[in-house]
Design a protein around this motif. Structure first.
Motif, short mmCIF file in Angstrom:
data_model
loop_
_atom_site.label_atom_id
_atom_site.label_comp_id
_atom_site.label_asym_id
_atom_site.label_seq_id
_atom_site.Cartn_x
_atom_site.Cartn_y
_atom_site.Cartn_z
N MET A 15 75.99 -9.77 -50.39
CA MET A 15 74.62 -10.21 -50.95
C MET A 15 73.40 -9.81 -50.44
O MET A 15 72.37 -9.48 -51.17
N LEU A 16 73.39 -9.26 -49.16
CA LEU A 16 72.22 -8.92 -48.40
C LEU A 16 71.70 -7.52 -49.23
O LEU A 16 70.73 -7.22 -49.53
N ALA A 17 72.68 -6.88 -49.31
CA ALA A 17 72.32 -5.36 -50.11
C ALA A 17 71.82 -5.67 -51.39
O ALA A 17 70.73 -4.86 -51.78
N ALA A 18 71.96 -6.54 -52.29
CA ALA A 18 71.54 -7.12 -53.54
C ALA A 18 70.05 -7.55 -53.18
O ALA A 18 69.22 -7.46 -54.18
N ILE A 19 69.76 -7.96 -52.15
CA ILE A 19 68.49 -8.79 -51.98
C ILE A 19 67.64 -7.75 -51.38
O ILE A 19 66.09 -7.65 -51.53
N ARG A 20 68.02 -6.53 -50.91
CA ARG A 20 67.25 -5.58 -50.05
C ARG A 20 65.81 -5.16 -50.53
O ARG A 20 64.86 -5.44 -49.79
N GLU A 21 65.75 -4.94 -51.88
CA GLU A 21 64.41 -4.50 -52.67
C GLU A 21 63.69 -6.02 -53.12
O GLU A 21 62.53 -5.76 -53.72
N GLY A 22 64.47 -7.00 -53.20
CA GLY A 22 63.75 -8.31 -53.52
C GLY A 22 64.40 -8.69 -54.80
O GLY A 22 64.43 -7.84 -55.75
N ALA A 23 64.56 -9.91 -55.12
CA ALA A 23 65.37 -10.42 -56.26
C ALA A 23 65.02 -12.02 -56.29
O ALA A 23 64.89 -12.63 -55.22
N THR A 24 64.99 -12.34 -57.60
CA THR A 24 64.94 -13.89 -57.55
C THR A 24 66.33 -14.48 -57.44
O THR A 24 67.43 -13.78 -57.58
N THR A 25 66.57 -15.57 -57.48
CA THR A 25 67.86 -16.38 -57.31
C THR A 25 68.58 -16.00 -58.74
O THR A 25 69.60 -15.86 -58.63
N THR A 26 67.95 -16.06 -59.94
CA THR A 26 68.40 -15.86 -60.95
C THR A 26 69.03 -14.24 -61.27
O THR A 26 70.08 -14.09 -61.57
N GLU A 27 68.18 -13.50 -60.74
CA GLU A 27 68.78 -12.07 -60.79
C GLU A 27 69.79 -11.88 -60.05
O GLU A 27 70.73 -10.93 -60.25
N LEU A 28 69.96 -12.36 -58.54
CA LEU A 28 70.98 -12.31 -57.94
C LEU A 28 72.27 -12.87 -58.32
O LEU A 28 73.20 -12.08 -58.31
N ALA A 29 72.15 -13.87 -59.21
CA ALA A 29 73.44 -14.60 -59.63
C ALA A 29 73.99 -13.72 -60.79
O ALA A 29 75.08 -13.41 -60.83
N LYS A 30 73.10 -13.00 -61.52
CA LYS A 30 73.48 -12.04 -62.63
C LYS A 30 74.12 -10.94 -61.98
O LYS A 30 75.18 -10.45 -62.29
N ARG A 31 73.27 -10.42 -60.97
CA ARG A 31 73.93 -9.02 -60.10
C ARG A 31 75.22 -9.30 -59.77
O ARG A 31 75.96 -8.58 -59.58
N LEU A 32 75.44 -10.34 -59.12
CA LEU A 32 76.72 -10.78 -58.26
C LEU A 32 77.69 -11.39 -59.34
O LEU A 32 78.77 -11.83 -58.68
N GLY A 33 77.28 -12.05 -60.52
CA GLY A 33 78.32 -12.55 -61.20
C GLY A 33 78.85 -13.94 -60.78
O GLY A 33 80.02 -14.50 -60.98
N VAL A 34 77.87 -14.92 -60.24
CA VAL A 34 77.83 -15.82 -59.51
C VAL A 34 77.27 -16.79 -60.04
O VAL A 34 76.10 -16.46 -60.60
N ALA A 35 77.31 -18.27 -59.88
CA ALA A 35 76.34 -19.28 -60.08
C ALA A 35 75.06 -19.40 -59.32
O ALA A 35 75.14 -18.80 -58.20
N PRO A 36 73.80 -19.54 -60.03
CA PRO A 36 72.62 -19.70 -59.20
C PRO A 36 72.85 -20.71 -58.04
O PRO A 36 72.25 -20.64 -56.92
N SER A 37 73.60 -21.72 -58.17
CA SER A 37 73.75 -22.62 -57.27
C SER A 37 74.58 -21.96 -56.01
O SER A 37 74.24 -22.15 -54.66
N SER A 38 75.45 -21.24 -56.01
CA SER A 38 76.06 -20.37 -55.06
C SER A 38 75.12 -19.51 -54.16
O SER A 38 75.06 -19.43 -53.06
N VAL A 39 74.36 -18.77 -55.02
CA VAL A 39 73.17 -17.96 -54.59
C VAL A 39 72.35 -18.73 -53.73
O VAL A 39 72.01 -18.30 -52.64
N SER A 40 71.95 -19.85 -54.10
CA SER A 40 70.90 -20.73 -53.30
C SER A 40 71.64 -21.04 -51.93
O SER A 40 70.89 -21.22 -51.07
#
Length: 65
Positions: free
Chosen positions: A1-26
């Motif tokens: 997850m940290l690599a996906a955040i490196r450049e900055g991302a919203t919770t929703t963007e991270l959930a889509k990139r990682l294929g998980v629910a926004p609640s899991s990202v939170s």
């Protein structure tokens, strides 16, 4: 997850990139934020996450191993 955040991302963007629910990202971003690895900022109605200097150092160290 940290690599996906490196450049900055919203919770929703991270959930889509990682294929998980926004609640899991939170839940994961909360742990990373408490450890000082990421910073979180409000951007309108979204929450933007980005790596701190510690987070970036961890990513760099991980690339060397």
């Amino acid at each position: 997850m940290l690599a996906a955040i490196r450049e900055g991302a919203t919770t929703t963007e991270l959930a889509k990139r990682l294929g998980v629910a926004p609640s899991s990202v939170s839940r994961h971003t909360n742990v990373l934020r408490e450890a000082g690895i990421i910073a979180t900022y409000r951007q309108g109605s979204s929450v933007l996450h980005s790596a701190t200097s510690l987070g970036i150092a961890l990513l760099r160290a991980n690339r060397r191993t």
